[in-house]
Design a protein around this motif. Structure first.
Motif, PDB file in Angstrom:
ATOM      1  N   LEU A 333       0.831  -1.206   0.000  1.00  0.00           N
ATOM      2  CA  LEU A 333       0.000   0.000   0.000  1.00  0.00           C
ATOM      3  C   LEU A 333       0.864   1.255   0.000  1.00  0.00           C
ATOM      4  O   LEU A 333       0.589   2.210  -0.735  1.00  0.00           O
ATOM      5  CB  LEU A 333      -0.937  -0.006   1.208  1.00  0.00           C
ATOM      6  N   ARG A 334       1.916   1.267   0.802  1.00  0.00           N
ATOM      7  CA  ARG A 334       2.804   2.436   0.868  1.00  0.00           C
ATOM      8  C   ARG A 334       3.460   2.697  -0.488  1.00  0.00           C
ATOM      9  O   ARG A 334       3.457   3.825  -0.991  1.00  0.00           O
ATOM     10  CB  ARG A 334       3.885   2.243   1.934  1.00  0.00           C
ATOM     11  N   ARG A 335       4.030   1.659  -1.066  1.00  0.00           N
ATOM     12  CA  ARG A 335       4.747   1.833  -2.333  1.00  0.00           C
ATOM     13  C   ARG A 335       3.796   2.240  -3.457  1.00  0.00           C
ATOM     14  O   ARG A 335       4.130   3.081  -4.291  1.00  0.00           O
ATOM     15  CB  ARG A 335       5.486   0.539  -2.696  1.00  0.00           C
ATOM     16  N   ALA A 336       2.615   1.632  -3.466  1.00  0.00           N
ATOM     17  CA  ALA A 336       1.653   1.948  -4.527  1.00  0.00           C
ATOM     18  C   ALA A 336       1.168   3.385  -4.419  1.00  0.00           C
ATOM     19  O   ALA A 336       1.073   4.101  -5.431  1.00  0.00           O
ATOM     20  CB  ALA A 336       0.478   0.979  -4.457  1.00  0.00           C
ATOM     21  N   VAL A 337       0.862   3.828  -3.224  1.00  0.00           N
ATOM     22  CA  VAL A 337       0.376   5.199  -3.027  1.00  0.00           C
ATOM     23  C   VAL A 337       1.466   6.202  -3.389  1.00  0.00           C
ATOM     24  O   VAL A 337       1.199   7.261  -3.973  1.00  0.00           O
ATOM     25  CB  VAL A 337      -0.117   5.393  -1.578  1.00  0.00           C
ATOM     26  N   GLU A 338       2.708   5.894  -3.051  1.00  0.00           N
ATOM     27  CA  GLU A 338       3.817   6.791  -3.410  1.00  0.00           C
ATOM     28  C   GLU A 338       3.914   6.966  -4.916  1.00  0.00           C
ATOM     29  O   GLU A 338       4.242   8.046  -5.416  1.00  0.00           O
ATOM     30  CB  GLU A 338       5.135   6.231  -2.863  1.00  0.00           C
ATOM     31  N   LEU A 339       3.615   5.878  -5.676  1.00  0.00           N
ATOM     32  CA  LEU A 339       3.735   5.955  -7.130  1.00  0.00           C
ATOM     33  C   LEU A 339       2.531   6.627  -7.773  1.00  0.00           C
ATOM     34  O   LEU A 339       2.685   7.480  -8.655  1.00  0.00           O
ATOM     35  CB  LEU A 339       3.904   4.548  -7.713  1.00  0.00           C
ATOM     36  N   VAL A 340       1.308   6.270  -7.343  1.00  0.00           N
ATOM     37  CA  VAL A 340       0.116   6.720  -8.065  1.00  0.00           C
ATOM     38  C   VAL A 340      -0.635   7.851  -7.376  1.00  0.00           C
ATOM     39  O   VAL A 340      -1.453   8.519  -8.012  1.00  0.00           O
ATOM     40  CB  VAL A 340      -0.853   5.545  -8.320  1.00  0.00           C
ATOM     41  N   ASP A 376      -2.028 -12.653  -4.423  1.00  0.00           N
ATOM     42  CA  ASP A 376      -1.743 -12.669  -5.856  1.00  0.00           C
ATOM     43  C   ASP A 376      -1.861 -11.257  -6.429  1.00  0.00           C
ATOM     44  O   ASP A 376      -1.045 -10.830  -7.256  1.00  0.00           O
ATOM     45  CB  ASP A 376      -2.707 -13.601  -6.589  1.00  0.00           C
ATOM     46  N   ALA A 377      -2.884 -10.528  -5.976  1.00  0.00           N
ATOM     47  CA  ALA A 377      -3.073  -9.149  -6.429  1.00  0.00           C
ATOM     48  C   ALA A 377      -1.927  -8.262  -5.960  1.00  0.00           C
ATOM     49  O   ALA A 377      -1.450  -7.389  -6.704  1.00  0.00           O
ATOM     50  CB  ALA A 377      -4.408  -8.614  -5.925  1.00  0.00           C
ATOM     51  N   ARG A 383       4.779  -6.045  -9.098  1.00  0.00           N
ATOM     52  CA  ARG A 383       5.420  -6.119 -10.418  1.00  0.00           C
ATOM     53  C   ARG A 383       5.116  -4.855 -11.229  1.00  0.00           C
ATOM     54  O   ARG A 383       5.982  -4.351 -11.965  1.00  0.00           O
ATOM     55  CB  ARG A 383       4.956  -7.373 -11.160  1.00  0.00           C
ATOM     56  N   ALA A 384       3.882  -4.348 -11.060  1.00  0.00           N
ATOM     57  CA  ALA A 384       3.529  -3.112 -11.755  1.00  0.00           C
ATOM     58  C   ALA A 384       4.352  -1.936 -11.241  1.00  0.00           C
ATOM     59  O   ALA A 384       4.787  -1.081 -12.022  1.00  0.00           O
ATOM     60  CB  ALA A 384       2.033  -2.834 -11.591  1.00  0.00           C
ATOM     61  N   ASP A 392      -1.367   0.342 -14.219  1.00  0.00           N
ATOM     62  CA  ASP A 392      -1.535  -1.021 -13.688  1.00  0.00           C
ATOM     63  C   ASP A 392      -1.442  -1.033 -12.166  1.00  0.00           C
ATOM     64  O   ASP A 392      -2.168  -1.782 -11.491  1.00  0.00           O
ATOM     65  CB  ASP A 392      -0.471  -1.950 -14.284  1.00  0.00           C
ATOM     66  N   THR A 393      -0.542  -0.205 -11.623  1.00  0.00           N
ATOM     67  CA  THR A 393      -0.420  -0.131 -10.167  1.00  0.00           C
ATOM     68  C   THR A 393      -1.710   0.394  -9.550  1.00  0.00           C
ATOM     69  O   THR A 393      -2.202  -0.138  -8.543  1.00  0.00           O
ATOM     70  CB  THR A 393       0.755   0.773  -9.767  1.00  0.00           C
TER      71      THR A 393
END
Length: 480
Positions: A333-340, A376-377, A383-384, A392-393
């Motif tokens: 969650l942290r990494r995804a929010v930082e990116l998007v 899996d998600a 990977r995204a 994709d992220t």
């Protein structure tokens, strides 16, 4: 796939069809508030919380009623031993139950009736059963009223037991019974019990039997017929068997589906107050992240036994693995929010992993496979992130959030906003340490008369919303 649920009454998985289209009514038996809640109690709360969340996610309007048994033989005995009023002891442990709900992220029921608030409904139900020939006042003048088991040919249908094979009911003195297996609907007042724990009835002063309470409360709030009745597997007999018998004998269809979760055991034995082998929710959540404890309770299938023993390395490993799982979720969650950043404009179509999650949940609340789909998600999302794909992220992040909401594990969900162990709770000492370090630098600047640096530090902290107060004991800070 439509929702499939194992029905204890039919002993098979059935397609769930609610009585009213688009609406689901659920009653599950709450705690007898005689002591602190343990993991065995709270597993049921977690299971039915996940059930409710999944049904709501699926578009149903869900009503949940869960009672509190606040007058009972054990409550009276323990209050007398402790020298406190029975109602005070019951209320104390009721508040602990609510704290346990909150600690593990369980939403409160739609309504939580207390047994003592529904005496008129219980008296009415007893009168109906007597009029129909299925109950009788004891002939010994005790004030007890019993359900006549042999008057009801369907008795035993839920548990699959035959009357002649059943042991005598142990909920009251057998002297006034027609048959030892007859169970108490009403218990006459005894001189050794507080008068406040009794109510007037046509059969004398007394208090309700345990089984009667739930039938009366379920009927009042959910009607004569409702969708799902549930609780721990230990309630199937005699409690739920007796509820079904007295309700049906009174002409009420009662529950259409019966759902029971398996035990939490310690060294192979049911976790129980009477056995003295309990793990209190307050103790376990003190030593482990509450979200990890919730994960530990929901990841196995609800009809599978969970073994918990503090001295058992395998169990501790399971809790440790649960904490690692939660850390993996939070890391993504942290990494995804930082990116998007925000994910307001995302393709709403479910991902393949989310479809697998839904299929698992529709299959008798199959949380083990659903949790696997969640990870899996997360793997696809990682990977995204590695590829730098914002689109994709963002799609995987939205899917993971939806799955976490169903499981009650989203760290940003309202149920975790002020829970012990929340992100804010963990950050508080870190923030305090950083502010104290800046205040120490400011004090050093003041000591060498570097007023410009001291003022700059103060202005920086003020700009962040902090108020700095200089005192003889040193600088203090607070939120503005």
């Amino acid at each position: 796939m439509t929702f499939q649920l194992y029905n204890t009454a039919s002993r098979q998985i059935e397609t769930f069809t609610p009585l009213a289209p688009g609406k689901v009514t659920i009653y599950h038996c709450g705690m007898t508030v005689q002591s602190s809640p343990h993991l065995g109690h709270i597993r049921k709360e977690v299971v039915f919380d996940v059930l409710r969340r999944w049904l709501e996610h699926s578009g149903y309007d869900v009503t949940v009623v869960a009672n509190v048994t606040d007058v009972d033989d054990k409550i009276l005995a323990k209050s007398a031993a402790q020298g406190v009023p029975w109602w005070a002891l019951a209320y104390h442990f009721e508040t602990e139950l609510h704290a346990a709900y909150h600690a593990l992220g369980c939403r409160p029921p739609t309504y939580e009736p207390r047994a003592t608030g529904h005496i008129p409904e219980m008296i009415e139900l007893i009168a109906t059963l007597i009029d129909r020939g299925h109950a009788y006042p004891a002939s010994d003048g005790s004030g007890d009223v019993y359900f006549d088991v042999k008057s009801w040919p369907r008795y035993g249908e839920l548990s699959g037991m035959k009357v002649d094979e059943m042991a005598p009911a142990e909920d009251s003195d057998p002297r006034g019974k027609h048959d030892p297996r007859d169970f108490a609907l009403w218990k006459g007042h005894k001189d050794t019990e507080p008068l406040t724990a009794s109510w007037n009835t046509p059969w004398g002063r007394g208090r309700p039997g345990w089984h009667l309470e739930c039938s009366a409360m379920a009927g009042k709030y959910l009607g004569d017929a409702f969708d799902i009745h549930g609780g721990g597997i230990d309630l199937r007999f005699p409690h739920h068997e007796n509820e079904l018998a007295q309700s049906a004998a009174a002409g009420r269809p009662f529950a259409h589906y019966w759902m029971h979760n398996a035990w939490v055991t310690m060294a192979g034995e049911k976790m129980s107050k009477s056995l003295g082998n309990t793990a209190r929710v307050t103790e376990v959540t003190r030593d482990h992240d509450p979200r990890a404890v919730r994960y530990f309770l929901l990841a196995p299938h609800y009809r599978s036994t969970i073994e918990f023993s503090p001295a058992d390395e395998q169990t501790l490993g399971s809790l440790d693995e649960a904490e690692k799982a939660v850390e993996r979720i939070d890391g993504f969650l942290r990494r995804a929010v930082e990116l998007v950043g925000a994910i307001d404009d995302v393709d709403p179509a479910p991902t393949a992993e989310e479809q697998a999650f839904a299929t698992a949940m529709d299959d008798d609340l199959g949380t083990p496979i659903a949790v696997a789909a969640l990870f899996d998600a997360i793997g696809a999302g990682n990977r995204a992130i590695a590829s730098g794909s914002v689109e994709d992220t963002a799609r995987q992040l939205a899917a993971v959030r939806r799955m976490l909401d169903v499981l009650g594990l989203d760290p940003d969900g309202p149920e975790w906003a002020d829970a012990p162990g929340s992100a804010e709770d963990k950050l508080e000492p870190v923030v305090d340490g950083l502010v104290q370090a800046m205040l120490a630098q400011r004090q050093e600047a003041r000591a060498r008369k570097d007023w410009a640096t001291a003022d700059a530090i103060r202005d920086t902290l003020s700009g962040l919303g902090l108020t700095i107060e200089d005192t003889p004991a040193g600088a203090r800070w607070s939120l503005s």
